[in-house]
Design a protein around this motif. Structure first.
Motif, PDB file in Angstrom:
ATOM      1  N   GLY A 170       0.907  -1.229  -0.136  1.00 24.03           N
ATOM      2  CA  GLY A 170       0.143  -0.141   0.068  1.00 24.03           C
ATOM      3  C   GLY A 170       0.789   1.258  -0.027  1.00 24.03           C
ATOM      4  O   GLY A 170       0.189   2.367  -0.128  1.00 24.03           O
ATOM      5  N   GLY A 171       2.011   1.001   0.019  1.00 27.29           N
ATOM      6  CA  GLY A 171       2.957   2.340   0.210  1.00 27.29           C
ATOM      7  C   GLY A 171       3.217   3.009  -1.255  1.00 27.29           C
ATOM      8  O   GLY A 171       2.601   3.200  -2.159  1.00 27.29           O
ATOM      9  N   LYS A 259      -8.623  -2.998  -7.413  1.00 26.64           N
ATOM     10  CA  LYS A 259      -8.383  -1.592  -7.576  1.00 26.64           C
ATOM     11  C   LYS A 259      -7.111  -1.016  -8.308  1.00 26.64           C
ATOM     12  O   LYS A 259      -7.031   0.027  -8.922  1.00 26.64           O
ATOM     13  N   THR A 261      -4.436  -0.566  -7.125  1.00 26.40           N
ATOM     14  CA  THR A 261      -3.876   0.347  -6.025  1.00 26.40           C
ATOM     15  C   THR A 261      -2.611  -0.239  -5.325  1.00 26.40           C
ATOM     16  O   THR A 261      -2.499  -1.557  -5.512  1.00 26.40           O
ATOM     17  N   PRO A 262      -1.764   0.490  -4.963  1.00 26.07           N
ATOM     18  CA  PRO A 262      -1.464   1.716  -4.640  1.00 26.07           C
ATOM     19  C   PRO A 262      -1.265   2.381  -5.942  1.00 26.07           C
ATOM     20  O   PRO A 262      -0.605   2.025  -6.933  1.00 26.07           O
ATOM     21  N   GLY A 263      -1.834   3.632  -5.819  1.00 24.40           N
ATOM     22  CA  GLY A 263      -1.947   4.506  -7.147  1.00 24.40           C
ATOM     23  C   GLY A 263      -2.185   3.772  -8.243  1.00 24.40           C
ATOM     24  O   GLY A 263      -3.429   2.998  -8.144  1.00 24.40           O
ATOM     25  N   ARG A 264      -1.739   3.625  -9.726  1.00 24.29           N
ATOM     26  CA  ARG A 264      -2.452   2.821 -10.545  1.00 24.29           C
ATOM     27  C   ARG A 264      -1.082   1.636 -10.792  1.00 24.29           C
ATOM     28  O   ARG A 264      -1.064   1.134 -11.803  1.00 24.29           O
TER      29      ARG A 264
END
Lengths: 313, 437
Positions: A170-171, A259, A261-264
């Motif tokens: 997630g970072g 999703k 994520t993180p970001g794309r």
């Protein structure tokens, strides 16, 4: 056995018509199930996707023919190319680790001096991750790499290797991409190992004996005999990995909770295609992306085959 | 004899394969007789309605519940080939425009006058297609509210009066100030910053006249979400996580994320969540999870009125039993007795029929300290502006949420995040004109 069956068939046929040649239609009949399944589940979807890629079909209702608009859009779509670069990064790390590890293990298990035992057990163990469903693998790694309560961070913290837990998934985007690359390598290195082992075992022992008699060391034998003769197998593994790798979808999709994520960062090309088709309901455009990807994979495979043939020549 | 056995085996195999193909769900239309109507739904609610309808009319109803994520694909695949295997279909508001365009929902104009007269305005508006033809109706309204802890409100603000607490949530700026006060007292204003999203679309629809609308409210939402996140004013218990559910019953570990509570370090610091922003069905979630906190909640207005979700029922355009299906839809949505029955059966769902809402406005909700929640939701439902909803909302909300997340984590500054957001909207929907970043 096959001969016996054939004999029965021919003897029956002889009794009926006396003409053995007319049995040929049985062959055609036997092919029908395969051909039917192939036409329905392989050819038709490909043709349908191709025709769809020239329309603005949304997945329902009527659609208009839009010529090459979807292809122009795909080629100039920055998000698609971002996703494609993400795919390459994850596949790149994956193939380096996968082939590197497989090669290392191949060397160890083929070393004349060490004569490692239990090859069949190790081979089964290495291949095991390949048999686990992707959903289970994604769940396993999500749990292990949970940044607060995951075992990996707990171990690293207790060993004082890190002072703060690392937010693997997630970072920063690159850690999540690295995780996907490592998971891919872990899942597939066993398969590559089996391939490389088969390749090495196909190399004549005469070469090794001759080299040993001539006083060649282990490194020289590896670099001058094993590697060159193993190159076709390695190229095969790399190409099949490239074809599969560019279609990377399941692990990033599941590990990012659908999703990207993180970001794309976990958005891969096929993930983007999937979202375009089933979230944004732009089936025509998604079909065009599929064919752009097909073209890229075909070109890459062609180049790789040419390179491989050149080396062999 | 051998031939006979071979034929028998072949027939048996075909039958078994056919049986496999017909399976799935609680029933399938393929085998439905003339006295059976088939319903495909997203919500379990319709099972209760089906049973009630069967008791009242003797008509059999087969209900298949399909997961929301799979529902559009299943409907598109089946009705795209003009299948008549299903008679009654449903949709959530954000799905309806596409389904209407596809021609899946039959014309319900014969109910137009009754629907306009009997139902809350936004339900009637949501059920019409772009040409104003009525195609779907709902038995429920889903206006939103801020659900807050009365005991914590009294402790921190000295009052638990809904009107006073509503002032604390009257704008995004006020919400940030309220969060600061609660944080100083050791509480978290929300489970996570996602709670703020409900108010963001109150000023203008996302897309108007083909242009993306970046309103001041949406920018305020972005700023507030970043401030709450970066100052740790929320509990970091995302909606629907185990920690979020647990927060309704009392203290929870701070920053539990999506972890199961038994995985969380027992010594982790704890907090309490002060409020939840949810549509009316959220009141049922609170009721089911509050445990000892039951009765300690209140509802009040937030930054603006909003609604979320809701099941709209219609008839498959290709159904061969349209008359029967329409009767079922009418029974579920336009019948006063059904609406009264549903309030009891659902234990407090907010129905869409104005006369029944009016008759129940003095209903006191035990979970909310006997507050008259029906009267509150009735008023909020009247304030909902359905013209703010567009078919692009789900995708654009997701993209905007990702832009906010990037700002919260410090990955991007606001300007860059907005620029990337516009680029994403433009890429996914080339027909939408976006503002210049």
């Amino acid at each position: 056995m096959k001969g016996a069956v054939f004999a029965v068939l021919t003897s029956k046929k002889r009794r009926n018509s006396g003409c053995v040649e007319s049995l040929g239609h049985y062959g055609a009949l036997f092919c029908v199930p395969f051909v039917a399944v192939f036409l329905i589940f392989s050819v038709y979807p490909v043709v349908r996707t191709l025709t769809m890629s020239f329309t603005n079909y949304k997945g329902y209702g009527a659609s208009d023919f839009v010529m090459f608009d979807n292809y122009t859009r795909a080629i100039t779509d920055p998000l698609f190319w971002d996703a494609f670069v993400n795919t390459l990064k994850m596949w790149g790390l994956n193939i380096v680790l996968q082939l590197g590890l497989a090669l290392l293990l191949t060397i160890v298990f083929n070393d004349i001096k060490y004569r490692m035992k239990g090859l069949s057990i190790f081979r089964a163990m290495f291949y095991l991750p390949n048999l686990i469903a992707c959903t289970s693998v994604a769940f396993l790694f999500k749990t292990l790499l949970d940044w607060q309560y995951g075992s990996v961070n707990q171990i690293l913290l207790s060993l004082h290797i890190i002072s703060q837990p690392i937010n693997w998934l997630g970072g920063e985007g690159w850690t999540a991409q690295a995780v996907v690359g490592v998971i891919g390598a872990w899942m597939w290195f066993g398969n590559s190992f089996i391939m490389l082992m088969a390749g090495v075992q196909g190399i004549s022992h005469d070469y090794y004996e001759a080299a040993t008699i001539d006083g060649a060391g282990r490194w020289t034998i590896f670099a001058r005999i094993t590697m060159p003769l193993l190159r076709p197998i390695m190229m095969y593994v790399a190409i099949t990995s490239l074809i599969g790798g560019l279609q990377l979808f399941d692990i990033p999709y599941l590990i990012s909770g659908t999703k990207g994520t993180p970001g794309r960062s976990l958005y891969t090309a096929v993930f983007y295609l999937f979202n375009m088709a089933f979230t944004n309901r732009q089936m025509g455009y998604a079909a065009a992306i599929a064919f752009v990807l097909f073209a890229i994979i075909a070109v890459c495979s062609f180049i790789a085959f040419r390179l491989m043939n050149k080396k062999e020549d | 004899m051998k031939k006979f056995i071979a034929v028998l085996l072949a027939v048996a195999t075909c039958l078994s394969l056919t049986a496999c193909g017909g399976g799935g769900g609680t029933g399938s239309g393929g085998g439905a007789d003339d006295n059976t109507i088939v319903v495909w739904t997203l919500a379990e609610d319709l099972k209760d309605f089906a049973e009630h309808y069967e008791e009242a009319t003797g008509v059999n109803v087969e209900v298949t519940v399909i997961a929301p994520a799979d529902y559009p694909t299943k409907l598109n695949t089946s009705l795209g080939s003009r299948s008549s295997e299903v008679d009654v279909i449903v949709g959530e508001p954000q799905m309806l425009p596409d389904f209407f365009d596809a021609g899946f929902f039959a014309d319900l104009s014969e109910f137009d006058a009754a629907a306009q007269e009997k139902l809350v305005d936004y339900i009637y508006e949501a059920g019409k297609d772009e040409d104003g033809v009525l195609r779907a109706l709902s038995y429920q309204v889903t206006p939103g509210s801020v659900i807050y802890r009365r005991d914590l409100a009294t402790e921190v603000f000295g009052t638990d009066d809904p009107d006073e607490i509503a002032k604390k949530f009257s704008s995004y700026d006020e919400i940030v100030k309220t969060a600061e006060e609660l944080n100083a007292a050791g509480y978290s204003i929300f489970g996570d910053t996602g709670a703020l999203r409900w108010f963001a679309n109150s000023e203008a629809p996302w897309v108007k006249d083909g242009e993306l609308q970046m309103t001041q409210t949406r920018l305020d939402y972005l700023d507030a979400a970043v401030e709450l996140y970066q100052n740790n004013y929320v509990a970091f218990a995302p909606e629907w996580s185990a920690a979020w559910y647990a927060s309704m019953a009392g203290p929870l570990p701070f920053n539990a994320g999506w972890s199961e509570l038994d995985e969380v370090d027992a010594d982790a610091p704890t907090t309490q969540v002060f409020s939840y922003v949810m549509p009316s069905w959220g009141a049922l979630t609170i009721r089911d999870n509050a445990q000892d906190n039951k009765g300690k909640f209140g509802v009040c207005k937030g930054v603006s009125s909003f609604f979320g979700g809701g099941t709209f029922i219609g008839v498959n355009e290709f159904s061969e039993k349209k008359e029967a299906a329409m009767d079922f839809v009418e029974f579920c949505t336009l019948n006063e007795e059904t609406a009264e029955w549903w309030i009891d059966a659902s234990d407090g769902d907010i129905v869409s029929m104005k006369s029944v809402l009016e008759a129940n406005k003095d209903y006191e909700n035990e979970s909310f300290g006997n507050q008259k929640t029906y009267a509150f939701f009735m008023e909020e439902a009247e304030n909902v502006d359905y013209s703010l909803i567009t078919r692009y909302d789900t995708a654009i909300d997701t993209a905007f949420g990702q832009a906010i997340e990037a700002c919260q984590k410090g990955e991007k500054d606001t300007e860059t995040a907005l620029k990337d957001f516009y680029m994403e909207v433009q890429t996914v929907y080339p027909e939408i004109k976006v503002p210049e970043a």
